[in-house]
Design a protein around this motif. Structure first.
Motif, PDB file in Angstrom:
ATOM      1  N   ARG A  33      79.055  42.249  83.557  1.00 55.08           N
ATOM      2  CA  ARG A  33      78.926  41.584  84.840  1.00 55.08           C
ATOM      3  C   ARG A  33      77.490  41.129  85.017  1.00 55.08           C
ATOM      4  NH1 ARG A  33      76.667  44.274  89.137  1.00 55.08           N
ATOM      5  NH2 ARG A  33      76.128  46.476  88.839  1.00 55.08           N
TER       6      ARG A  33
ATOM      7  N   GLU B   2      85.696  46.316  89.727  1.00 53.53           N
ATOM      8  CA  GLU B   2      85.738  45.683  88.431  1.00 53.53           C
ATOM      9  C   GLU B   2      86.277  46.661  87.406  1.00 53.53           C
ATOM     10  OE1 GLU B   2      81.825  44.503  87.591  1.00 53.53           O
ATOM     11  OE2 GLU B   2      81.901  42.676  88.810  1.00 53.53           O
TER      12      GLU B   2
ATOM     13  N   HIS C 157      79.483  49.550  86.241  1.00 52.32           N
ATOM     14  CA  HIS C 157      80.383  48.594  86.857  1.00 52.32           C
ATOM     15  C   HIS C 157      80.650  48.976  88.294  1.00 52.32           C
ATOM     16  CE1 HIS C 157      82.945  51.915  85.450  1.00 52.32           C
ATOM     17  NE2 HIS C 157      83.732  51.589  86.476  1.00 52.32           N
TER      18      HIS C 157
END
Length: 341
Positions: free
Chosen positions: A22, A16, A12
C-alpha cells in the motif's frame, strides 16, 4: 517533503488484506519522519529528534566533583579577602553539554575568560554573567552595602570593568589550580577576555564538555560563574578523575600480583649454551651429510653465551665438573631495554 512510500507485510490497515503493498500518504510520511504539526510548536519527534538531539551522555567523573567542592571552600575564603564582603558560594550543577550549544546559550552581555591548562596543553573557559560583573565592580569600587548593583544596559563594558573582572578570573584560576593539586600539578594560565562568544571558540562545536555552574552571593549582590572544560582537556587525567577516592587502584590486587611474581620466579626455563655462531651459505648447508665436520672458532677458555630462547641472558667460561661439561657464569648480559644489571 513530499512523495510516496510503499509499505507491505504487517504494516497494513484493518480494511486491507494482509500481505498486499500500500502507499503511505503525506501525513503518514510526516509522522514517520517527525515533521508533524507539533514541530511548529517546538516539538521534535521521530528521526528529526534523533538527528537534532543536543544531549550528551555524561561520563561521571567523581574526582572532578571533589575538586570543585574543594574549590568552593577555597574560593569562599579568597573572595572574602578580595572583596572584604561576606561571600557565600555553592555549586548549582555539574553537567555535560556540546560546546556549540553552550556558546549559543550564553546569556549576553557576559565576559568569557579563556585560560590555558599548561601541563595538559589545552584550553578552558570561565564565564562571568552580567549580574556578577556589575556586583564585583560595585563592591570593589566602594558601592553602598545593602543595595543591589546598578545595571546599565546597551553599552559595552569599560576598560575598568574588564580589568576588575580579569582580576577576579585570575583569582579563581589560581584557586582552581590549587584545588587540582592533590590529583596532579596543573597551572591554569589566564589568556584573554572575550565579550563575543564566537571569539572564545576553544573546541569544535560538536565536542563534549563538562560545565560547572557556581553561584556567588555577596549580601544582596551576586551572580553566576561557569567553568567549561572540554573532555579533551581532561583526557590526560581522565583515569584519575574516574576514581571514587584518592589512591583507588581500579581492581588491582596486590596479593595476586605478589603470588604471580613468586610463582614466576619458581618457573623452570631452558638455557642454551652457545659455543659459536657462524654464517654459512645455503650451498654449504646442502653439502652437509652424515660424518661432515664443523669447525668451531672456540677454545677451552673462550666466552660462552647462555640464552633463553633468542634472548641472551648470561655469559661465562666453559669447564668440566666431574663427568659433565659446565659453564661458570661470570656476568649478566644487560640489554638496552633493561635499566638494571
Amino acid at each position: 517533503m513530499s512523495g510516496s512510500v510503499s509499505a507491505s507485510g504487517n504494516g497494513h490497515r484493518a480494511d486491507e488484506p494482509p500481505g498486499e503493498d500500500r502507499i503511505l500518504n503525506q501525513e503518514e510520511i510526516d509522522n514517520l519522519l517527525g515533521f508533524t504539526a507539533g514541530r511548529e510548536a517546538g516539538a521534535k519527534q521521530g528521526v528529526q529528534a534523533l538527528v537534532t538531539a543536543a544531549g550528551v551522555t555524561y561520563e561521571r567523573l567523581p574526582m572532578l566533583e571533589i575538586v570543585f567542592d574543594r574549590l568552593e571552600r577555597m574560593l569562599t575564603t579568597s573572595l572574602r579577602n578580595f572583596t572584604a564582603e561576606n561571600v557565600d558560594i555553592h555549586i548549582e550543577n555539574i553537567y555535560a553539554r556540546r560546546f556549540g550549544d553552550y556558546l549559543e546559550g550564553v546569556p549576553l552581555p557576559a565576559m568569557l575568560g579563556v585560560f590555558r591548562a599548561e601541563e595538559w596543553d589545552n584550553y578552558g573557559l570561565v564565564t562571568v554573567d552580567s549580574p556578577m560583573i556589575y556586583s564585583i565592580v560595585d563592591v570593589l569600587l566602594g558601592g553602598r552595602r545593602g543595595c543591589s548593583a546598578m545595571r546599565i544596559e546597551g553599552r559595552p563594558y569599560t576598560t575598568i570593568e574588564a580589568s576588575l573582572v580579569e582580576r577576579l578570573i585570575r583569582l579563581v584560576l589560581a584557586d582552581l589550580s590549587t584545588a587540582f593539586a592533590p590529583i596532579t600539578r596543573i597551572d591554569m594560565r589566564f589568556e584573554r577576555i572575550e565579550t563575543n562568544p564566537r571569539f572564545a571558540a576553544i573546541a569544535r562545536p560538536g565536542n563534549a564538555c563538562v560545565v560547572v555552574r557556581m553561584r556567588i552571593d555577596m549580601d544582596t549582590r551576586g551572580g553566576m560563574i561557569e567553568f567549561l572544560l572540554p573532555y579533551a582537556t581532561l583526557e590526560p587525567v581522565r583515569d584519575t578523575l574516574l576514581q571514587m577516592f584518592m589512591g583507588e587502584k581500579f581492581g588491582r590486587d596486590s596479593i595476586w600480583e605478589n603470588h604471580l611474581a613468586r610463582e614466576m620466579r619458581q618457573t623452570s626455563v631452558t638455557l642454551d649454551a652457545v659455543l659459536d655462531e657462524q654464517s654459512v651459505s645455503l650451498q654449504d648447508v646442502m653439502r652437509l651429510k652424515v660424518g661432515s665436520l664443523l669447525l668451531l672458532n672456540t677454545r677451552p677458555d673462550s666466552e660462552v653465551v647462555l640464552r633463553c630462547g633468542a634472548v641472551p641472558m648470561l655469559s661465562g667460561r666453559m669447564g668440566r665438573h666431574g663427568e659433565r661439561l659446565a659453564v661458570r657464569v661470570e656476568q649478566r648480559i644487560v640489554r638496552r631495554e633493561d635499566g638494571d644489571a
